[in-house]
Design an enzyme around this catalytic site. Structure first.
Site, PDB file in Angstrom:
ATOM      1  N   LYS A 193       0.830  -1.209   0.000  1.00 52.17           N
ATOM      2  CA  LYS A 193       0.000   0.000   0.000  1.00 52.17           C
ATOM      3  C   LYS A 193       0.868   1.264   0.000  1.00 52.17           C
ATOM      4  O   LYS A 193       0.522   2.266  -0.629  1.00 52.17           O
ATOM      5  CB  LYS A 193      -0.919  -0.007   1.219  1.00 52.17           C
ATOM      6  N   GLU A 200       0.862   6.793  -6.734  1.00 52.94           N
ATOM      7  CA  GLU A 200      -0.242   7.753  -6.814  1.00 52.94           C
ATOM      8  C   GLU A 200       0.284   9.190  -6.819  1.00 52.94           C
ATOM      9  O   GLU A 200      -0.191  10.034  -7.588  1.00 52.94           O
ATOM     10  CB  GLU A 200      -1.165   7.504  -5.621  1.00 52.94           C
TER      11      GLU A 200
END
Length: 323
Positions: A193, A200
């Site tokens: 993550k 991102e």
């Protein structure tokens, strides 16, 4: 009417923390037929989640007691959705006995799932510490933002393989179908993550800069129309591009400040890349842009405004308004 799922190895769970993500997780599991009990320190989220028919309290002991009655002889599963800075305090306690923490209630055989954005090395340490008490710890990277309850979350899980079958039904129910995975031993879920969020950062910065070039051109482009073209059949089509359409059709870009907050995962990714000897210059540059956005001189940058509004679109993150 809620349709009850059948043949779930364990259908009961306690969720601690009813922020944007925690409340969504509780409601999605409840709708899928799981027995959900929730806790939150402040009373407002407790009152709100009760409107969905979900058991909720601000008393930690009461939450554990209520949920334990539902578990029976099965493993107790505690899912925490708290800011990474307070996870250790919640699991292991502080010297102040007036502060509620889970430590006194944990017993051998319990399962703890940390669904927040903790640093993976911290998750490894927590797993080792809880293992000494006979408690199983899973670190679960959770992505989906404010859309997760409706569309399903992406879940990246690390922890003890032997207990994975016990928690997999929850992951499957929370996902959009098959976008969940057991990634490996303790720390693996939060590691995956962390890198996701680092990627991102880079993607959003590239999109923001690209639209800044489009906006600065002499062609007086309708950026909603441009985005509509980008959305289908183009190489850059993506959910982030879809969200740009929302920005150009519904947001007040001019009134938005270009100050872009950073919550830690980008920095962790850069530091980890350096530790591993990996070139992460794009992610590092995007992190530096966010740091520099604290300077009022950079808050007029169109690219920063787009990045700030993208964060609002997918995660419900607060934006700063133009002064």
């Amino acid at each position: 009417m809620i349709k009850k799922q059948q043949n779930k190895p364990n259908s009961s769970i306690i969720i601690f923390g009813l922020g944007r993500m925690g409340a969504q997780i509780a409601r999605r599991l409840h709708k899928k037929g799981f027995n959900v009990t929730t806790w939150n320190r402040s009373p407002e989220p407790v009152a709100e989640i009760r409107k969905s028919g979900i058991a909720a309290t601000s008393d930690l002991g009461e939450a554990v007691q209520k949920a334990t009655e539902k578990f029976g002889a099965k493993s107790r599963i505690f899912w925490i959705m708290l800011p990474h800075a307070i996870v250790d305090d919640f699991l292991f306690g502080k010297p102040d006995p007036a502060i509620q923490h889970l430590g006194p209630y944990l017993k051998k055989g319990d399962i703890v799932i940390d669904g927040g954005n903790s640093f993976y090395k911290d998750s490894i340490k927590r797993a080792a510490k809880l293992k000494k008490k006979g408690v199983y710890y899973f670190d679960c990277g959770t992505s989906g933002g404010v859309w997760g309850e409706k569309n399903g979350f992406a879940l990246m899980v690390g922890g003890p393989r032997e207990k994975w079958p016990t928690i997999e039904p929850f992951m499957k129910a929370l996902s959009a179908g098959d976008n969940y995975a057991y990634c490996g031993t303790s720390g693996a879920g939060h590691f995956v993550k962390m890198v996701h969020n680092g990627i991102e950062y880079g993607m959003m910065e590239a999109i923001g800069e690209g639209y800044a070039v489009l906006e600065a051109s002499p062609f007086k482009l309708n950026l909603a129309d441009v985005t509509r073209v980008y959305q289908k059949g183009s190489v850059v089509r993506s959910w982030l591009i879809d969200l740009c359409r929302n920005i150009f059709e519904n947001e007040n870009i001019a009134a938005t400040s270009g100050k872009v907050d950073a919550t830690g995962e980008g920095e962790w990714t850069v530091k980890t890349g350096h530790e591993f000897g990996v070139d992460v210059r794009v992610i590092e540059d995007s992190l530096n842009v966010r740091r520099e956005s604290a300077d009022p001189r950079n808050q007029k940058k169109y690219s920063n405004k787009i990045v700030a509004l993208l964060r609002k679109q997918f995660g419900g993150h607060a934006i700063h308004t133009k002064k």
